[in-house]
Design a protein around this motif. Structure first.
Motif, PDB file in Angstrom:
ATOM      1  N   MET A   1      50.270  45.913  65.217  1.00  0.00           N
ATOM      2  CA  MET A   1      49.311  45.001  63.844  1.00  0.00           C
ATOM      3  C   MET A   1      50.005  44.855  62.882  1.00  0.00           C
ATOM      4  SD  MET A   1      45.999  47.626  62.810  1.00  0.00           S
ATOM      5  CE  MET A   1      44.597  46.926  62.872  1.00  0.00           C
ATOM      6  N   ASN A   2      49.964  44.330  61.624  1.00  0.00           N
ATOM      7  CA  ASN A   2      50.344  43.646  60.568  1.00  0.00           C
ATOM      8  C   ASN A   2      49.681  43.462  59.581  1.00  0.00           C
ATOM      9  OD1 ASN A   2      52.420  42.202  59.433  1.00  0.00           O
ATOM     10  ND2 ASN A   2      52.156  40.109  60.363  1.00  0.00           N
ATOM     11  N   GLU A   3      49.659  44.378  58.549  1.00  0.00           N
ATOM     12  CA  GLU A   3      49.383  44.699  57.414  1.00  0.00           C
ATOM     13  C   GLU A   3      49.802  43.859  56.341  1.00  0.00           C
ATOM     14  OE1 GLU A   3      51.362  47.498  58.865  1.00  0.00           O
ATOM     15  OE2 GLU A   3      49.721  48.410  59.597  1.00  0.00           O
ATOM     16  N   GLY A   4      50.590  42.907  56.770  1.00  0.00           N
ATOM     17  CA  GLY A   4      51.739  41.699  55.594  1.00  0.00           C
ATOM     18  C   GLY A   4      50.061  41.825  54.633  1.00  0.00           C
ATOM     19  N   PRO A   5      48.619  40.659  55.392  1.00  0.00           N
ATOM     20  CA  PRO A   5      48.101  40.095  54.695  1.00  0.00           C
ATOM     21  C   PRO A   5      46.943  40.987  54.313  1.00  0.00           C
ATOM     22  CG  PRO A   5      48.345  39.303  57.372  1.00  0.00           C
ATOM     23  CD  PRO A   5      48.918  40.556  56.673  1.00  0.00           C
ATOM     24  N   ILE A   6      46.740  42.355  54.524  1.00  0.00           N
ATOM     25  CA  ILE A   6      45.458  42.654  54.121  1.00  0.00           C
ATOM     26  C   ILE A   6      46.117  43.384  52.571  1.00  0.00           C
ATOM     27  CG2 ILE A   6      44.184  44.950  53.938  1.00  0.00           C
ATOM     28  CD1 ILE A   6      44.530  44.172  57.041  1.00  0.00           C
ATOM     29  N   ILE A   7      47.163  43.493  52.796  1.00  0.00           N
ATOM     30  CA  ILE A   7      48.023  44.223  51.785  1.00  0.00           C
ATOM     31  C   ILE A   7      48.458  43.065  50.429  1.00  0.00           C
ATOM     32  CG2 ILE A   7      50.310  45.107  50.444  1.00  0.00           C
ATOM     33  CD1 ILE A   7      50.893  46.774  53.286  1.00  0.00           C
ATOM     34  N   LEU A   8      48.675  41.854  50.704  1.00  0.00           N
ATOM     35  CA  LEU A   8      48.761  40.775  50.128  1.00  0.00           C
ATOM     36  C   LEU A   8      47.292  39.759  49.304  1.00  0.00           C
ATOM     37  CD1 LEU A   8      50.036  38.321  49.028  1.00  0.00           C
ATOM     38  CD2 LEU A   8      49.631  37.274  50.679  1.00  0.00           C
ATOM     39  N   GLU A   9      46.451  40.648  50.573  1.00  0.00           N
ATOM     40  CA  GLU A   9      44.674  40.414  50.074  1.00  0.00           C
ATOM     41  C   GLU A   9      44.223  41.752  49.226  1.00  0.00           C
ATOM     42  OE1 GLU A   9      40.078  40.174  52.022  1.00  0.00           O
ATOM     43  OE2 GLU A   9      42.117  40.200  52.994  1.00  0.00           O
ATOM     44  N   GLY A  10      44.761  42.713  49.353  1.00  0.00           N
ATOM     45  CA  GLY A  10      44.324  43.813  48.448  1.00  0.00           C
ATOM     46  C   GLY A  10      45.388  43.737  46.647  1.00  0.00           C
ATOM     47  N   VAL A  11      46.214  43.080  46.923  1.00  0.00           N
ATOM     48  CA  VAL A  11      46.837  42.570  45.451  1.00  0.00           C
ATOM     49  C   VAL A  11      46.193  41.729  45.209  1.00  0.00           C
ATOM     50  CG1 VAL A  11      49.289  42.014  44.445  1.00  0.00           C
ATOM     51  CG2 VAL A  11      49.260  43.165  46.277  1.00  0.00           C
ATOM     52  N   THR A  12      45.881  40.450  46.141  1.00  0.00           N
ATOM     53  CA  THR A  12      45.640  39.515  45.113  1.00  0.00           C
ATOM     54  C   THR A  12      44.430  39.765  44.458  1.00  0.00           C
ATOM     55  OG1 THR A  12      46.490  38.272  46.655  1.00  0.00           O
ATOM     56  CG2 THR A  12      44.569  37.119  45.345  1.00  0.00           C
ATOM     57  N   LEU A  13      43.299  40.825  45.364  1.00  0.00           N
ATOM     58  CA  LEU A  13      41.780  41.040  44.423  1.00  0.00           C
ATOM     59  C   LEU A  13      42.478  42.022  43.312  1.00  0.00           C
ATOM     60  CD1 LEU A  13      38.836  41.252  45.247  1.00  0.00           C
ATOM     61  CD2 LEU A  13      39.147  43.136  46.574  1.00  0.00           C
ATOM     62  N   MET A  14      43.078  42.958  43.663  1.00  0.00           N
ATOM     63  CA  MET A  14      43.194  44.302  41.991  1.00  0.00           C
ATOM     64  C   MET A  14      43.903  42.976  40.969  1.00  0.00           C
ATOM     65  SD  MET A  14      46.548  46.271  42.076  1.00  0.00           S
ATOM     66  CE  MET A  14      47.694  45.525  42.054  1.00  0.00           C
ATOM     67  N   THR A  15      44.568  41.761  41.439  1.00  0.00           N
ATOM     68  CA  THR A  15      44.813  41.161  39.950  1.00  0.00           C
ATOM     69  C   THR A  15      43.896  40.290  39.632  1.00  0.00           C
ATOM     70  OG1 THR A  15      46.754  41.192  41.069  1.00  0.00           O
ATOM     71  CG2 THR A  15      46.754  39.502  39.581  1.00  0.00           C
ATOM     72  N   LEU A  16      42.844  39.296  40.583  1.00  0.00           N
ATOM     73  CA  LEU A  16      41.934  39.081  40.043  1.00  0.00           C
ATOM     74  C   LEU A  16      40.892  39.949  38.997  1.00  0.00           C
ATOM     75  CD1 LEU A  16      40.733  36.721  42.792  1.00  0.00           C
ATOM     76  CD2 LEU A  16      41.585  35.829  40.350  1.00  0.00           C
ATOM     77  N   GLY A  17      40.592  41.361  39.699  1.00  0.00           N
ATOM     78  CA  GLY A  17      39.760  42.755  38.792  1.00  0.00           C
ATOM     79  C   GLY A  17      40.391  43.045  37.406  1.00  0.00           C
ATOM     80  N   MET A  18      41.340  42.905  37.987  1.00  0.00           N
ATOM     81  CA  MET A  18      42.421  43.077  36.860  1.00  0.00           C
ATOM     82  C   MET A  18      42.489  42.102  35.220  1.00  0.00           C
ATOM     83  SD  MET A  18      45.520  46.050  37.618  1.00  0.00           S
ATOM     84  CE  MET A  18      45.803  46.027  35.838  1.00  0.00           C
ATOM     85  N   GLY A  19      42.577  41.143  35.821  1.00  0.00           N
ATOM     86  CA  GLY A  19      42.450  39.924  34.989  1.00  0.00           C
ATOM     87  C   GLY A  19      41.376  39.692  34.526  1.00  0.00           C
ATOM     88  N   PHE A  20      40.484  39.979  35.312  1.00  0.00           N
ATOM     89  CA  PHE A  20      38.622  39.532  34.500  1.00  0.00           C
ATOM     90  C   PHE A  20      38.561  40.184  33.386  1.00  0.00           C
ATOM     91  CE2 PHE A  20      37.704  37.325  38.282  1.00  0.00           C
ATOM     92  CZ  PHE A  20      37.366  36.023  38.106  1.00  0.00           C
ATOM     93  N   VAL A  21      38.894  42.370  34.152  1.00  0.00           N
ATOM     94  CA  VAL A  21      38.665  43.436  33.022  1.00  0.00           C
ATOM     95  C   VAL A  21      39.370  42.641  31.809  1.00  0.00           C
ATOM     96  CG1 VAL A  21      39.204  45.548  32.658  1.00  0.00           C
ATOM     97  CG2 VAL A  21      38.244  44.308  34.562  1.00  0.00           C
ATOM     98  N   PHE A  22      40.462  42.491  31.743  1.00  0.00           N
ATOM     99  CA  PHE A  22      41.434  42.007  30.162  1.00  0.00           C
ATOM    100  C   PHE A  22      41.399  40.868  29.811  1.00  0.00           C
ATOM    101  CE2 PHE A  22      44.863  39.970  28.368  1.00  0.00           C
ATOM    102  CZ  PHE A  22      45.540  40.809  27.560  1.00  0.00           C
ATOM    103  N   ILE A  23      40.437  39.973  30.612  1.00  0.00           N
ATOM    104  CA  ILE A  23      39.800  38.709  29.217  1.00  0.00           C
ATOM    105  C   ILE A  23      38.512  39.387  28.503  1.00  0.00           C
ATOM    106  CG2 ILE A  23      38.825  36.365  30.319  1.00  0.00           C
ATOM    107  CD1 ILE A  23      41.079  35.620  31.640  1.00  0.00           C
ATOM    108  N   PHE A  24      37.582  40.042  29.730  1.00  0.00           N
ATOM    109  CA  PHE A  24      36.350  40.242  29.120  1.00  0.00           C
ATOM    110  C   PHE A  24      36.460  41.719  27.850  1.00  0.00           C
ATOM    111  CE2 PHE A  24      33.362  44.094  29.066  1.00  0.00           C
ATOM    112  CZ  PHE A  24      32.082  43.073  28.452  1.00  0.00           C
ATOM    113  N   LEU A  25      37.586  42.293  28.099  1.00  0.00           N
ATOM    114  CA  LEU A  25      37.782  42.906  26.688  1.00  0.00           C
ATOM    115  C   LEU A  25      38.155  42.137  25.889  1.00  0.00           C
ATOM    116  CD1 LEU A  25      39.384  46.198  28.189  1.00  0.00           C
ATOM    117  CD2 LEU A  25      37.061  45.810  27.280  1.00  0.00           C
ATOM    118  N   LEU A  26      39.146  41.448  26.290  1.00  0.00           N
ATOM    119  CA  LEU A  26      40.134  40.183  24.851  1.00  0.00           C
ATOM    120  C   LEU A  26      38.552  39.557  24.474  1.00  0.00           C
ATOM    121  CD1 LEU A  26      42.627  38.812  26.242  1.00  0.00           C
ATOM    122  CD2 LEU A  26      42.861  40.015  23.988  1.00  0.00           C
ATOM    123  N   ILE A  27      37.402  39.235  25.307  1.00  0.00           N
ATOM    124  CA  ILE A  27      36.823  38.517  24.659  1.00  0.00           C
ATOM    125  C   ILE A  27      35.690  39.093  23.597  1.00  0.00           C
ATOM    126  CG2 ILE A  27      34.203  37.217  25.136  1.00  0.00           C
ATOM    127  CD1 ILE A  27      35.525  36.167  27.466  1.00  0.00           C
TER     128      ILE A  27
END
Length: 81
Positions: free
Chosen positions: A1-27
């Motif tokens: 079983m290859n966890e590489g794509p799942i971990i990459l997807e999790g990191v991408t989702l985390m980065t997008l979520g934190m980015g949206f929260v950061f932008i919302f707080l700036l606004i």
């Protein structure tokens, strides 16, 4: 079983979520600062009085405030003694 794509997807989702929260707080911070500027235009803060001047401009209100506090303290001491 290859966890590489799942971990990459999790990191991408985390980065997008934190980015949206950061932008919302700036606004949010920008909106609060804008509202503070607008509020100051409608109701500016009065400048503080000089060090030697009395804080209150109405000495009668000071006397009535002192009397009210004295009555409240007397009532409190009478009921809880």
């Amino acid at each position: 079983m290859n966890e590489g794509p799942i971990i990459l997807e999790g990191v991408t989702l985390m980065t997008l979520g934190m980015g949206f929260v950061f932008i919302f707080l700036l606004i949010l911070v920008g909106a609060i600062k804008l509202l503070a500027v607008v509020a100051m235009r409608f109701d500016p803060v009065q400048k503080p009085s000089p060090a030697g001047a009395s804080v209150s401009s109405n000495p009668t209100s000071d006397d009535s405030l002192i009397a009210a506090i004295s009555v409240a303290l007397h009532h409190h001491k009478k009921n809880f003694s």
